[in-house]
Design an enzyme around this catalytic site. Structure first.
Site, PDB file in Angstrom:
ATOM      1  N   GLU A 273       0.837  -1.209   0.000  1.00 14.42           N
ATOM      2  CA  GLU A 273       0.000   0.000   0.000  1.00 14.42           C
ATOM      3  C   GLU A 273       0.872   1.261   0.000  1.00 14.42           C
ATOM      4  O   GLU A 273       0.541   2.257  -0.662  1.00 14.42           O
ATOM      5  CB  GLU A 273      -0.940   0.002   1.212  1.00 14.42           C
ATOM      6  CG  GLU A 273      -2.013  -1.074   1.154  1.00 14.42           C
ATOM      7  CD  GLU A 273      -2.882  -0.963  -0.094  1.00 14.42           C
ATOM      8  OE1 GLU A 273      -3.382   0.136  -0.375  1.00 14.42           O
ATOM      9  OE2 GLU A 273      -3.056  -1.981  -0.794  1.00 14.42           O
ATOM     10  N   TRP A 276       1.983   1.677  -3.531  1.00 16.45           N
ATOM     11  CA  TRP A 276       0.938   2.291  -4.368  1.00 16.45           C
ATOM     12  C   TRP A 276       0.943   3.813  -4.186  1.00 16.45           C
ATOM     13  O   TRP A 276       0.810   4.570  -5.162  1.00 16.45           O
ATOM     14  CB  TRP A 276      -0.442   1.745  -3.980  1.00 16.45           C
ATOM     15  CG  TRP A 276      -0.881   0.507  -4.695  1.00 16.45           C
ATOM     16  CD1 TRP A 276      -1.018  -0.747  -4.164  1.00 16.45           C
ATOM     17  CD2 TRP A 276      -1.288   0.385  -6.079  1.00 16.45           C
ATOM     18  NE1 TRP A 276      -1.466  -1.621  -5.124  1.00 16.45           N
ATOM     19  CE2 TRP A 276      -1.643  -0.953  -6.308  1.00 16.45           C
ATOM     20  CE3 TRP A 276      -1.371   1.295  -7.140  1.00 16.45           C
ATOM     21  CZ2 TRP A 276      -2.093  -1.419  -7.549  1.00 16.45           C
ATOM     22  CZ3 TRP A 276      -1.818   0.840  -8.375  1.00 16.45           C
ATOM     23  CH2 TRP A 276      -2.162  -0.498  -8.569  1.00 16.45           C
ATOM     24  N   TRP A 305     -20.210  10.296 -21.409  1.00 17.18           N
ATOM     25  CA  TRP A 305     -20.839  10.110 -20.101  1.00 17.18           C
ATOM     26  C   TRP A 305     -22.273  10.638 -20.127  1.00 17.18           C
ATOM     27  O   TRP A 305     -22.604  11.541 -20.903  1.00 17.18           O
ATOM     28  CB  TRP A 305     -20.042  10.838 -19.021  1.00 17.18           C
ATOM     29  CG  TRP A 305     -18.608  10.420 -18.947  1.00 17.18           C
ATOM     30  CD1 TRP A 305     -17.522  11.120 -19.387  1.00 17.18           C
ATOM     31  CD2 TRP A 305     -18.089   9.194 -18.415  1.00 17.18           C
ATOM     32  NE1 TRP A 305     -16.371  10.417 -19.160  1.00 17.18           N
ATOM     33  CE2 TRP A 305     -16.678   9.221 -18.570  1.00 17.18           C
ATOM     34  CE3 TRP A 305     -18.671   8.072 -17.821  1.00 17.18           C
ATOM     35  CZ2 TRP A 305     -15.867   8.185 -18.138  1.00 17.18           C
ATOM     36  CZ3 TRP A 305     -17.854   7.033 -17.403  1.00 17.18           C
ATOM     37  CH2 TRP A 305     -16.472   7.100 -17.562  1.00 17.18           C
ATOM     38  N   ASN A 340     -11.354   1.639   2.452  1.00 16.12           N
ATOM     39  CA  ASN A 340     -10.811   1.546   1.095  1.00 16.12           C
ATOM     40  C   ASN A 340     -11.624   0.628   0.187  1.00 16.12           C
ATOM     41  O   ASN A 340     -11.825   0.922  -0.990  1.00 16.12           O
ATOM     42  CB  ASN A 340      -9.355   1.071   1.130  1.00 16.12           C
ATOM     43  CG  ASN A 340      -8.717   1.118  -0.243  1.00 16.12           C
ATOM     44  OD1 ASN A 340      -8.691   2.171  -0.870  1.00 16.12           O
ATOM     45  ND2 ASN A 340      -8.220  -0.009  -0.731  1.00 16.12           N
ATOM     46  N   TRP A 358     -16.110  10.026 -14.139  1.00 16.55           N
ATOM     47  CA  TRP A 358     -15.333   9.739 -12.927  1.00 16.55           C
ATOM     48  C   TRP A 358     -14.786  10.994 -12.256  1.00 16.55           C
ATOM     49  O   TRP A 358     -14.578  11.026 -11.031  1.00 16.55           O
ATOM     50  CB  TRP A 358     -14.182   8.774 -13.243  1.00 16.55           C
ATOM     51  CG  TRP A 358     -13.173   9.292 -14.229  1.00 16.55           C
ATOM     52  CD1 TRP A 358     -13.209   9.147 -15.583  1.00 16.55           C
ATOM     53  CD2 TRP A 358     -11.979  10.025 -13.948  1.00 16.55           C
ATOM     54  NE1 TRP A 358     -12.106   9.739 -16.170  1.00 16.55           N
ATOM     55  CE2 TRP A 358     -11.330  10.285 -15.187  1.00 16.55           C
ATOM     56  CE3 TRP A 358     -11.381  10.476 -12.779  1.00 16.55           C
ATOM     57  CZ2 TRP A 358     -10.135  10.992 -15.282  1.00 16.55           C
ATOM     58  CZ3 TRP A 358     -10.181  11.183 -12.864  1.00 16.55           C
ATOM     59  CH2 TRP A 358      -9.582  11.430 -14.109  1.00 16.55           C
ATOM     60  N   TRP A 381      -9.484   6.627  -8.606  1.00 17.41           N
ATOM     61  CA  TRP A 381     -10.651   6.843  -9.474  1.00 17.41           C
ATOM     62  C   TRP A 381     -10.373   6.379 -10.900  1.00 17.41           C
ATOM     63  O   TRP A 381     -11.240   5.762 -11.541  1.00 17.41           O
ATOM     64  CB  TRP A 381     -11.073   8.316  -9.448  1.00 17.41           C
ATOM     65  CG  TRP A 381     -12.054   8.554  -8.340  1.00 17.41           C
ATOM     66  CD1 TRP A 381     -11.780   8.988  -7.077  1.00 17.41           C
ATOM     67  CD2 TRP A 381     -13.458   8.303  -8.386  1.00 17.41           C
ATOM     68  NE1 TRP A 381     -12.928   9.032  -6.336  1.00 17.41           N
ATOM     69  CE2 TRP A 381     -13.978   8.628  -7.111  1.00 17.41           C
ATOM     70  CE3 TRP A 381     -14.326   7.868  -9.372  1.00 17.41           C
ATOM     71  CZ2 TRP A 381     -15.331   8.505  -6.804  1.00 17.41           C
ATOM     72  CZ3 TRP A 381     -15.690   7.746  -9.070  1.00 17.41           C
ATOM     73  CH2 TRP A 381     -16.174   8.054  -7.801  1.00 17.41           C
TER      74      TRP A 381
END
Length: 468
Positions: A273, A276, A305, A340, A358, A381
């Site tokens: 993590e 990341w 969208w 999360n 998004w 996202w």
């Protein structure tokens, strides 16, 4: 030579190379922090994050004064006004060097370049350190010398670089004669109470110790169960730099002499993590368009969208009719934090079930999260929307009911946040509408969309841009 440190997203004294270097003189450095509230608003900072920042500034100011370092806090509304303000600060204090820990997003990089240009006119040196990451951008390269565009090979190489680094002791600032802390100015923007999160470096270190000592071994399993507190709860502290990644990583050393290799599952998963977090900051550094609201996969910027304002509002308010989604959104708007796993479920639902851009969800999260970090939030996202690097394949559309059954099997998390469903039996809690229709009173909303239909609609839309 008089030194200064300009604090930004590094509100700590431990493992802070900019502070350490500025303090490496006989006389104490001076410290400055700029409250750029108008730019923060443009960047969608949440009122709860502003409150948490303010409380941590107070704690840092007190901690520094005990070490003999005065921290001045100035209201400078916009990033564009910082170069002039910092030049005046340096002139007033006869500063020859200003130390900073680098930030890697586009507006911050432009601000720092402008500061460097202005200070150099007065022969003042801006000295950059990399205290916000374990590994600076450019230190992790492919064999071709390029930056990594996929996480798994990045993580592998990142760990090798971490392993090659000198394992140093915690970097502390030697004490000067104590001084009294000055007053913070009044906060110029709205704040939301963050007192559930204890402020200050010592509190953050205590949380880290508690997590490493009691929770990290179970982290791999527990982190996916939103009804349990199985995560580290350190993200808000990392976002403001109240605790540094060096400190977090060092806490894992005790699990393996070959660190970062040889860690047990839970510790290894938590280190991933942290990787990341660094990966997304590296990407922001190398791909400036990510800071401009553009997708990593450029062809996906052509997705059509839906202009689905009602669906978006129902998502924001936790009234989609899908209990796990609604629980997550209500946790976010109530507490400023969301588990999360729920961040993934709610993001996937907005993009793939409601076909909402998004970027609207990305902004909404930042406007509410106490741990809002632009690189991590943007990366998450884009991953969920299947438009980013390493993104979940577009044809993988989360079924919110299946996600709910898997990660909240007893419905404990749902019942905590969606009180309309308090009395629903566990076997109906994940999809309660048929059961509710048989009850005399039912104040829970109907589903905003039928999942099977929404899934097909999304796949059809996405195929048009992926395959022409």
């Amino acid at each position: 030579m008089r030194q200064a440190i300009w604090f930004r997203s590094d509100l700590r004294t431990l493992d802070n190379p900019a502070l350490f270097s500025a303090s490496n003189t006989e006389q104490p450095p001076v410290a400055i922090f700029y409250v750029c509230h108008e730019t923060w608003s443009e960047h969608n900072w949440a009122p709860i994050k502003v409150d948490f920042l303010w409380r941590n500034l107070e704690a840092l100011q007190q901690s520094l004064s005990e070490k003999g370092i005065q921290l001045e806090v100035q209201l400078v509304p916009k990033f564009s006004q910082v170069p002039g303000a910092l030049r005046e600060f340096c002139r007033r204090n006869n500063i020859e060097q200003v130390h900073i820990n680098a930030e890697y997003t586009l507006d911050e990089k432009r601000r720092d370049a402008a500061v460097d240009a202005v200070l150099s006119q007065d022969n003042i040196e801006l000295v950059t350190h990399h205290g916000n990451l374990l590994v600076a951008p450019g230190q992790v390269r492919t064999q071709q010398g390029d930056y990594y565009k996929k996480f798994t090979p990045f993580n592998r190489r990142w760990r090798q670089v971490v392993n090659e680094m000198n394992d140093s002791e915690p970097v502390q600032v030697g004490p000067f004669s104590p001084t009294s802390a000055s007053e913070l100015p009044g906060c110029p923007v709205a704040r939301k109470d963050s007192s559930h999160w204890p402020a200050g470096e010592q509190e953050a270190l205590g949380k880290l110790g508690q997590f490493i000592g009691h929770c990290v071994e179970d982290y791999q399993q527990a982190r996916d169960v939103p009804a349990e507190s199985g995560t580290s709860q350190l993200s808000a502290y990392l976002a403001l730099g109240v605790i540094g990644p060096q400190t977090a990583a060092r806490a894992l050393h005790e699990f393996s002499p070959e660190f970062p290799f040889g860690l047990p599952c839970g510790a290894d998963t938590w280190l991933t993590e942290l990787a990341w977090r660094e990966f997304y900051q590296h990407l922001m550094y190398f791909v400036p368009r990510l800071s401009k609201g553009e997708s990593f996969q450029t062809e996906t910027d052509n997705i059509r969208w839906l202009d689905n304002e009602e669906g978006f509002q129902r998502w924001c308010e936790g009234r989609t009719g899908y209990p796990i989604v609604d629980a997550g959104m209500r946790q976010l708007t109530s507490t400023g934090w969301m588990h999360n796993r729920l961040r993934m479920i709610t993001a996937n639902f907005l993009v793939k079930d409601l076909l909402v851009d998004w970027r609207k969800g990305e902004a909404f999260f930042m406007q509410h999260l106490i741990d809002g970090s632009f690189p991590a939030n943007n990366g998450g996202w884009q991953w969920s929307a299947s438009v980013g690097t390493d993104a979940v394949p577009y044809f993988r559309v989360f079924n919110p009911v299946r996600q709910s059954e898997k990660f909240d099997p007893d419905g404990n998390y749902i019942r905590k946040w969606v009180n309309e469903l308090d009395d629903v039996p566990t076997k109906h809690i994940h999809s309660p509408h048929s059961w509710l229709q048989q009850q005399r009173s039912n104040n829970y909303c109907e589903p905003v969309v039928e999942h099977k239909f929404a899934r097909e609609r999304f796949l059809t839309t996405f195929k048009q841009v992926k395959h022409g």
